[in-house]
Motif scaffolding. Structure first.
Motif, PDB file in Angstrom:
ATOM      1  N   ARG A   1      11.420  -5.451  62.157  1.00 18.93           N
ATOM      2  CA  ARG A   1      11.464  -5.985  60.806  1.00 18.93           C
ATOM      3  C   ARG A   1      12.190  -4.999  59.889  1.00 18.93           C
ATOM      4  O   ARG A   1      12.091  -3.788  60.071  1.00 18.93           O
ATOM      5  CB  ARG A   1      10.039  -6.229  60.313  1.00 18.93           C
ATOM      6  CG  ARG A   1       9.370  -7.341  61.091  1.00 18.93           C
ATOM      7  CD  ARG A   1       7.877  -7.273  60.998  1.00 18.93           C
ATOM      8  NE  ARG A   1       7.412  -7.468  59.633  1.00 18.93           N
ATOM      9  CZ  ARG A   1       6.121  -7.349  59.284  1.00 18.93           C
ATOM     10  NH1 ARG A   1       5.215  -7.059  60.190  1.00 18.93           N
ATOM     11  NH2 ARG A   1       5.760  -7.541  58.040  1.00 18.93           N
ATOM     12  N   VAL A   2      12.923  -5.537  58.919  1.00 19.17           N
ATOM     13  CA  VAL A   2      13.759  -4.713  58.066  1.00 19.17           C
ATOM     14  C   VAL A   2      13.403  -4.976  56.598  1.00 19.17           C
ATOM     15  O   VAL A   2      13.188  -6.130  56.215  1.00 19.17           O
ATOM     16  CB  VAL A   2      15.248  -5.040  58.311  1.00 19.17           C
ATOM     17  CG1 VAL A   2      16.121  -4.312  57.318  1.00 19.17           C
ATOM     18  CG2 VAL A   2      15.644  -4.660  59.722  1.00 19.17           C
ATOM     19  N   PHE A   3      13.279  -3.904  55.843  1.00 20.65           N
ATOM     20  CA  PHE A   3      13.040  -4.027  54.406  1.00 20.65           C
ATOM     21  C   PHE A   3      14.010  -3.095  53.688  1.00 20.65           C
ATOM     22  O   PHE A   3      14.484  -2.111  54.280  1.00 20.65           O
ATOM     23  CB  PHE A   3      11.599  -3.645  54.055  1.00 20.65           C
ATOM     24  CG  PHE A   3      10.567  -4.374  54.884  1.00 20.65           C
ATOM     25  CD1 PHE A   3      10.195  -5.667  54.569  1.00 20.65           C
ATOM     26  CD2 PHE A   3       9.999  -3.766  55.985  1.00 20.65           C
ATOM     27  CE1 PHE A   3       9.261  -6.345  55.335  1.00 20.65           C
ATOM     28  CE2 PHE A   3       9.069  -4.441  56.763  1.00 20.65           C
ATOM     29  CZ  PHE A   3       8.696  -5.738  56.431  1.00 20.65           C
ATOM     30  N   TYR A   4      14.275  -3.374  52.437  1.00 26.43           N
ATOM     31  CA  TYR A   4      15.170  -2.495  51.685  1.00 26.43           C
ATOM     32  C   TYR A   4      14.793  -2.561  50.220  1.00 26.43           C
ATOM     33  O   TYR A   4      14.075  -3.468  49.777  1.00 26.43           O
ATOM     34  CB  TYR A   4      16.626  -2.893  51.904  1.00 26.43           C
ATOM     35  CG  TYR A   4      16.968  -4.244  51.313  1.00 26.43           C
ATOM     36  CD1 TYR A   4      16.594  -5.418  51.962  1.00 26.43           C
ATOM     37  CD2 TYR A   4      17.636  -4.349  50.087  1.00 26.43           C
ATOM     38  CE1 TYR A   4      16.870  -6.653  51.421  1.00 26.43           C
ATOM     39  CE2 TYR A   4      17.919  -5.574  49.536  1.00 26.43           C
ATOM     40  CZ  TYR A   4      17.529  -6.739  50.196  1.00 26.43           C
ATOM     41  OH  TYR A   4      17.784  -7.957  49.647  1.00 26.43           O
TER      42      TYR A   4
ATOM     43  N   GLY B   1      15.885  -6.226  46.306  1.00 28.41           N
ATOM     44  CA  GLY B   1      15.158  -5.918  47.527  1.00 28.41           C
ATOM     45  C   GLY B   1      13.657  -6.034  47.338  1.00 28.41           C
ATOM     46  O   GLY B   1      13.186  -6.785  46.492  1.00 28.41           O
ATOM     47  N   TYR B   2      12.909  -5.285  48.131  1.00 35.30           N
ATOM     48  CA  TYR B   2      11.454  -5.329  48.092  1.00 35.30           C
ATOM     49  C   TYR B   2      10.968  -4.264  47.111  1.00 35.30           C
ATOM     50  O   TYR B   2      10.999  -3.065  47.411  1.00 35.30           O
ATOM     51  CB  TYR B   2      10.890  -5.058  49.500  1.00 35.30           C
ATOM     52  CG  TYR B   2      11.224  -6.149  50.490  1.00 35.30           C
ATOM     53  CD1 TYR B   2      12.508  -6.248  51.035  1.00 35.30           C
ATOM     54  CD2 TYR B   2      10.268  -7.066  50.902  1.00 35.30           C
ATOM     55  CE1 TYR B   2      12.820  -7.237  51.944  1.00 35.30           C
ATOM     56  CE2 TYR B   2      10.576  -8.061  51.824  1.00 35.30           C
ATOM     57  CZ  TYR B   2      11.845  -8.147  52.346  1.00 35.30           C
ATOM     58  OH  TYR B   2      12.158  -9.119  53.239  1.00 35.30           O
TER      59      TYR B   2
ATOM     60  N   THR C   1      10.511  -1.369  60.885  1.00 36.04           N
ATOM     61  CA  THR C   1       9.317  -1.130  61.702  1.00 36.04           C
ATOM     62  C   THR C   1       9.766  -0.463  62.992  1.00 36.04           C
ATOM     63  O   THR C   1      10.943  -0.495  63.347  1.00 36.04           O
ATOM     64  CB  THR C   1       8.584  -2.440  62.014  1.00 36.04           C
ATOM     65  OG1 THR C   1       9.492  -3.334  62.632  1.00 36.04           O
ATOM     66  CG2 THR C   1       8.035  -3.069  60.751  1.00 36.04           C
TER      67      THR C   1
ATOM     68  N   ASN D   1      10.160 -11.886  58.997  1.00 34.08           N
ATOM     69  CA  ASN D   1      10.395 -10.460  58.718  1.00 34.08           C
ATOM     70  C   ASN D   1       9.327  -9.895  57.785  1.00 34.08           C
ATOM     71  O   ASN D   1       8.934  -8.738  57.908  1.00 34.08           O
ATOM     72  CB  ASN D   1      11.777 -10.274  58.099  1.00 34.08           C
ATOM     73  CG  ASN D   1      12.122  -8.812  57.883  1.00 34.08           C
ATOM     74  OD1 ASN D   1      12.299  -8.073  58.852  1.00 34.08           O
ATOM     75  ND2 ASN D   1      12.179  -8.386  56.636  1.00 34.08           N
TER      76      ASN D   1
ATOM     77  N   TRP E   1      13.320 -14.579  67.560  1.00 34.71           N
ATOM     78  CA  TRP E   1      13.273 -13.242  66.967  1.00 34.71           C
ATOM     79  C   TRP E   1      11.859 -12.719  67.152  1.00 34.71           C
ATOM     80  O   TRP E   1      10.897 -13.375  66.732  1.00 34.71           O
ATOM     81  CB  TRP E   1      13.632 -13.283  65.489  1.00 34.71           C
ATOM     82  CG  TRP E   1      13.666 -11.905  64.894  1.00 34.71           C
ATOM     83  CD1 TRP E   1      14.648 -10.974  65.041  1.00 34.71           C
ATOM     84  CD2 TRP E   1      12.663 -11.313  64.078  1.00 34.71           C
ATOM     85  NE1 TRP E   1      14.322  -9.832  64.374  1.00 34.71           N
ATOM     86  CE2 TRP E   1      13.100  -9.998  63.768  1.00 34.71           C
ATOM     87  CE3 TRP E   1      11.432 -11.738  63.585  1.00 34.71           C
ATOM     88  CZ2 TRP E   1      12.363  -9.132  62.991  1.00 34.71           C
ATOM     89  CZ3 TRP E   1      10.696 -10.861  62.806  1.00 34.71           C
ATOM     90  CH2 TRP E   1      11.165  -9.572  62.507  1.00 34.71           C
ATOM     91  N   GLN E   2      11.770 -11.547  67.807  1.00 34.65           N
ATOM     92  CA  GLN E   2      10.474 -11.045  68.277  1.00 34.65           C
ATOM     93  C   GLN E   2       9.758 -12.212  68.963  1.00 34.65           C
ATOM     94  O   GLN E   2      10.400 -12.998  69.659  1.00 34.65           O
ATOM     95  CB  GLN E   2       9.665 -10.484  67.114  1.00 34.65           C
ATOM     96  CG  GLN E   2      10.246  -9.201  66.543  1.00 34.65           C
ATOM     97  CD  GLN E   2       9.280  -8.518  65.581  1.00 34.65           C
ATOM     98  OE1 GLN E   2       8.267  -9.070  65.190  1.00 34.65           O
ATOM     99  NE2 GLN E   2       9.601  -7.292  65.186  1.00 34.65           N
TER     100      GLN E   2
ATOM    101  N   PRO F   1      18.064  -9.608  61.222  1.00 36.53           N
ATOM    102  CA  PRO F   1      17.825  -9.304  59.802  1.00 36.53           C
ATOM    103  C   PRO F   1      19.067  -9.500  58.941  1.00 36.53           C
ATOM    104  O   PRO F   1      18.958  -9.517  57.716  1.00 36.53           O
ATOM    105  CB  PRO F   1      17.392  -7.834  59.819  1.00 36.53           C
ATOM    106  CG  PRO F   1      16.909  -7.594  61.208  1.00 36.53           C
ATOM    107  CD  PRO F   1      17.732  -8.468  62.083  1.00 36.53           C
TER     108      PRO F   1
ATOM    109  N   LEU G   1      18.959 -11.882  56.190  1.00 36.43           N
ATOM    110  CA  LEU G   1      18.289 -11.541  54.930  1.00 36.43           C
ATOM    111  C   LEU G   1      19.296 -11.150  53.841  1.00 36.43           C
ATOM    112  O   LEU G   1      18.983 -11.206  52.660  1.00 36.43           O
ATOM    113  CB  LEU G   1      17.310 -10.377  55.149  1.00 36.43           C
ATOM    114  CG  LEU G   1      16.235 -10.585  56.203  1.00 36.43           C
ATOM    115  CD1 LEU G   1      15.401  -9.320  56.335  1.00 36.43           C
ATOM    116  CD2 LEU G   1      15.359 -11.761  55.832  1.00 36.43           C
TER     117      LEU G   1
ATOM    118  N   ASP H   1      19.431 -11.801  49.424  1.00 36.19           N
ATOM    119  CA  ASP H   1      19.308 -10.801  48.368  1.00 36.19           C
ATOM    120  C   ASP H   1      19.780 -11.401  47.041  1.00 36.19           C
ATOM    121  O   ASP H   1      20.820 -12.060  46.983  1.00 36.19           O
ATOM    122  CB  ASP H   1      20.155  -9.583  48.732  1.00 36.19           C
ATOM    123  CG  ASP H   1      20.074  -8.516  47.672  1.00 36.19           C
ATOM    124  OD1 ASP H   1      19.039  -7.832  47.617  1.00 36.19           O
ATOM    125  OD2 ASP H   1      21.037  -8.398  46.883  1.00 36.19           O
TER     126      ASP H   1
END
Lengths: 462, 352
Positions: free
Chosen positions: A84-87, A98-99, A155, B111, B132-133, B327, B330, B334
């Motif tokens: 999992r990716v966050f920014y 972003g987050y 993650t 995600n 995904w996963q 990802p 994503l 944004d």
């Protein structure tokens, strides 16, 4: 009570196993640590590259900070593993996009300066834990520098999967090397202890009378032991040698005065005219004779015991030996008018043996025969081959065995129940029997047909 | 490559109230259609499915699932992709299975940790690019196609690539003026996804947008409307139409042609996930298994017109490009990137 000492082999094996186990664990931990670090470094590298790629797209302007989020940066983060990716992008400390709740590196610390390399940190985030790369940049907005921070988080399930896989491999490697080391330990323990076993075997294989020094090749660690052993053997040999000397001395010291007493008594007997005195002197001479014979036999017996412990074996021809001993008994036999008939000594009969012992046995056999034979009878001394044996037979017309066998009569100081008036120590047959045993031969006594005794003394042929 | 300087807050007006990933949404779920499929046996449990796919399409599959599970009633709720996303991400409504063609929004749900991991024999059979996963699973691969009217082309060669398409548009501006249809990415989540993925594949998308912009295109929010307008003759061609809708509807029409462009044809993955807060995640997973199983695949192909996941079919058609479940999806969600893209798109389309 003394505790039994632990076997050297067991002790060695346990210690080697322990060392192998420790090394296996160290190997496991090292492989795991190195692999974990490598996996983390790899993932950090990708994460940092993505963060820098985003930071490079930051642009200043008249109104605010601009950003063209690069698709590839995120796509690459998913290429190693499906994590999992966050920014989060902050401009002037205010979340831009972003987050917004992604933890900043300076939470609880100061602002990180604009840097070329990203800063990495691990923080809990929402329902999971993430690895975050943060990089600071300064962007000119309306000619005013604005600090911007780019944070990209990922993650670490992929890394954990790698770590788990590596851990399994490392564990297998550790177990494998332990098993190998354990097997080698067993071999090593065996080979280290082999010289000791060989030495023990060499010493154990010796005959009961082998008192030579141990010159078996031994490792340097065993030399003190061998040295002490040889010292002990030397002392033992010395003690035995002194005993031999003592016996010889003792016999000599007893026999010489006895001979003097006998000679004086015989002279006195010749000179004396008084019958009672002569009678007394004859008794003295008989007693002295008997003492002399007993001393001789004690000496013989001691010699047999001593020599049979350290037999010096050499080829011995029995034929001349028998002839010689028979000749030695001829005067005694003549006194009783005994016929001493020797047969079978025309050809040599060779045995492996100790000549003085064999001679002593033969002498005792003949002595017995002569002593117990009535006057004017014959003694048959025969040498023959029987299979692989040389057999010496002494047959007389004496008073027989009265039912007792060789085994009983060969006991020390045991005399036949019908020995009666004949003087004797009871050592003669003991000597014969011991000499036979020392040579691996056999001694038997039988009643002779028509009265008397037949003694069979057999030895293996050379 | 277009690197675009974007001023913060420039395009707030372009969003037209589409509260995206981060948009707060006070209103409750706006339902397009809701139908309860009663249990065939004595009812034991109810499976709640939230979907962007019409009831008519998945109805036969649901009926077959119920034949296998007699005690299960199915409440099938249809809503738009944004509504579906908001219902899960913002409102946390306890649905047992969420089906959507909006890969990007589904990816964001997964995600952000709102999807439960599902692992079964059926999910193991999926190729790597189709999940995904173990949180997001694709069950259909649908091409995004160009549909044209032969009558409208009036003898022009059928375009096989975007380059062909740009050429005939340039050469015959009068014929095509006002008669080109495409998605409005500002209003349609699917249209936005197709447009953004187009920009990733090739720069020709922007050239096409430029040419189209000069020809007063008609903008739509659904594939069905574009197909209908093509059949009635209002449109000569429509770009980026869902092949799974166009194929069955235009199969009997001798005038209409469905074209998978040879330079590349985007392939959408219709995905399903089980939300973390599902009341009956076991039923959601069971329905997913059924969709991925042999019976579900056959029903989808034959009754629903949705091509099931088939790696062999992709291998035979190299121009098909499945959008990757990663990802990267994503990125265009944004808020800055979206504002930037839409302003660029609007500028290109309204150039003249």
């Amino acid at each position: 009570m003394r505790r039994a000492a632990l076997s050297l082999r067991l002790r060695l094996v346990i210690q080697l196993f322990g060392i192998a186990a420790v090394l296996a664990i160290v190997l496991y931990l090292t492989v795991r640590t190195v692999a974990d670090q490598a996996a983390e470094a790899t993932q950090d590298g990708v994460l940092g590259a993505a963060t820098l790629a985003i930071a490079e797209r930051l642009q200043g302007g008249e109104v605010g900070v601009g950003l063209d989020l690069p698709y590839e940066a995120f796509s690459i983060l998913g290429s190693i593993s499906a994590d999992r990716v966050f920014y989060r992008i902050d401009a002037d400390g205010v979340p831009l996009t972003g987050y917004d709740d992604l933890p900043r590196p300076d939470q609880g610390g100061g602002e990180i300066a604009a840097s070329v390399a990203p800063v990495f940190y691990t923080r809990p985030f929402r329902d999971t834990e993430v690895r975050i790369a943060a990089v600071g940049r300064t962007v000119l907005v309306a000619r005013r520098p604005v600090p911007v921070m780019v944070m990209v988080a990922q993650t670490r399930q992929g890394q954990e999967a790698i770590a788990a896989r590596v851990a399994n491999r490392a564990a297998a490697l550790g177990l494998g090397s332990f098993a190998l080391a354990a097997a080698l330990s067993l071999l090593t323990a065996g080979s280290v202890l082999r010289p000791i076993n060989r030495l023990a075997e060499a010493v154990g294989r010796r005959g009961p009378n082998d008192l030579r020094a141990v010159d078996h090749p031994t490792p340097v660690e065993l030399r003190p032991l061998v040295f002490s052993l040889n010292g002990f053997i030397a002392r033992l040999r010395g003690a035995l040698s002194r005993t031999e000397t003592f016996i010889a001395e003792a016999a000599h010291h007893i026999r010489t005065p006895l001979a003097t007493v006998r000679a004086r008594a015989e002279i006195a007997l010749r000179q004396s005219r008084s019958e009672p005195t002569r009678e007394a002197l004859r008794a003295v001479i008989r007693a002295v004779e008997e003492s002399s014979r007993s001393a001789g036999q004690l000496l013989d017996h001691a010699t047999v015991i001593y020599r049979s412990d350290r037999l010096t074996e050499a080829p011995v021809d029995l034929a001349p030996l028998i002839d010689g001993v028979a000749a030695g008994f001829a005067p005694t036999a003549d006194l009783k008018d005994l016929a001493l008939r020797v047969a079978g000594t025309e050809a040599p009969v060779i045995v492996q043996g100790d000549r003085p012992l064999l001679e002593s046995a033969l002498r005792n056999l003949l002595d017995n025969a002569v002593k117990y034979s009535p006057e004017e009878t014959a003694i048959d001394l025969t040498l023959a081959r029987d299979g692989g044996q040389a057999v010496i037979t002494v047959a007389d017309r004496g008073r027989g065995l009265s039912g007792e066998g060789a085994a009983q009569l060969s006991e020390r100081f045991r005399r036949g129940s019908n020995a009666g008036d004949v003087v004797g120590s009871g050592l003669g047959l003991t000597i014969v029997s011991e000499v036979a045993a020392a040579h691996g031969g056999l001694f038997e006594l039988d009643e002779r047909e028509g009265g008397g005794t037949c003694a069979r003394f057999s030895l293996p042929l050379a | 490559m277009r690197a675009i300087l974007l001023a913060l807050g420039l395009s707030l007006g372009l969003g037209l109230g589409l509260g995206l990933a981060t948009g707060g949404r006070a209103a409750a779920l706006v339902v397009e259609e809701e139908r309860l499929f009663p249990a065939s046996g004595p009812p034991v449990a109810t499976l709640s499915v939230l979907s962007t796919t019409d009831t008519a399409i998945l109805g036969p599959v649901i009926a077959a699932f119920q034949a296998r599970n007699p005690g299960v009633a199915v409440r099938y709720t249809v809503a738009g992709s944004q509504e579906v996303y908001a219902a899960i991400a913002d409102e946390g409504l306890p649905f047992d299975l969420v089906i959507s063609s909006a890969m990007d929004l589904q990816m964001k749900i997964a995600n952000d940790g709102l999807a439960a991991p599902i692992r079964s024999a059926a999910t193991e059979t999926l190729p790597d690019w189709a999940h995904w996963q173990d949180r997001l699973h694709a069950f259909a691969q649908e091409t995004v196609v160009l549909i044209v009217s032969r009558r409208g082309l009036d003898g022009l060669a059928l375009p096989q690539t975007r380059r062909d398409l740009i050429e005939i548009l340039r050469d015959n501006p009068e014929r095509f003026r006002g008669r080109i249809g495409t998605y409005d990415p500002r209003l349609s989540g699917a249209g936005y996804l197709f447009a953004t993925q187009d920009t990733r594949q090739s720069d020709s998308y922007w050239r096409l947008a430029e040419v189209t912009g000069g020809l007063a295109p008609r903008l739509y929010t659904s594939s069905i409307d574009m197909i209908t307008d093509l059949q009635t003759g209002r449109l000569i061609l429509a770009y980026n139409v869902l092949g799974s809708y166009a194929g069955p509807r235009l199969a009997e029409d001798p005038d209409a042609e469905v074209i998978a462009l040879q330079d590349y044809t985007l392939t959408l993955l219709r995905t399903a996930l089980v939300p973390r807060n599902a009341a009956r995640p076991d039923l959601g997973a069971a329905f997913l298994d059924f969709l991925l199983g042999p019976e579900g695949r056959a029903l989808m192909r034959d009754k629903a017109g949705l091509p099931p996941i088939d790696e062999a079919a992709l291998a035979q058609a190299p121009h098909l490009r499945p959008m990757r479940l990663d990802p990267g999806l994503l990125v265009f969600l944004d808020r800055m990137k979206r504002a930037e893209f839409l302003s660029e798109w609007a500028a290109t389309l309204n150039r003249n």
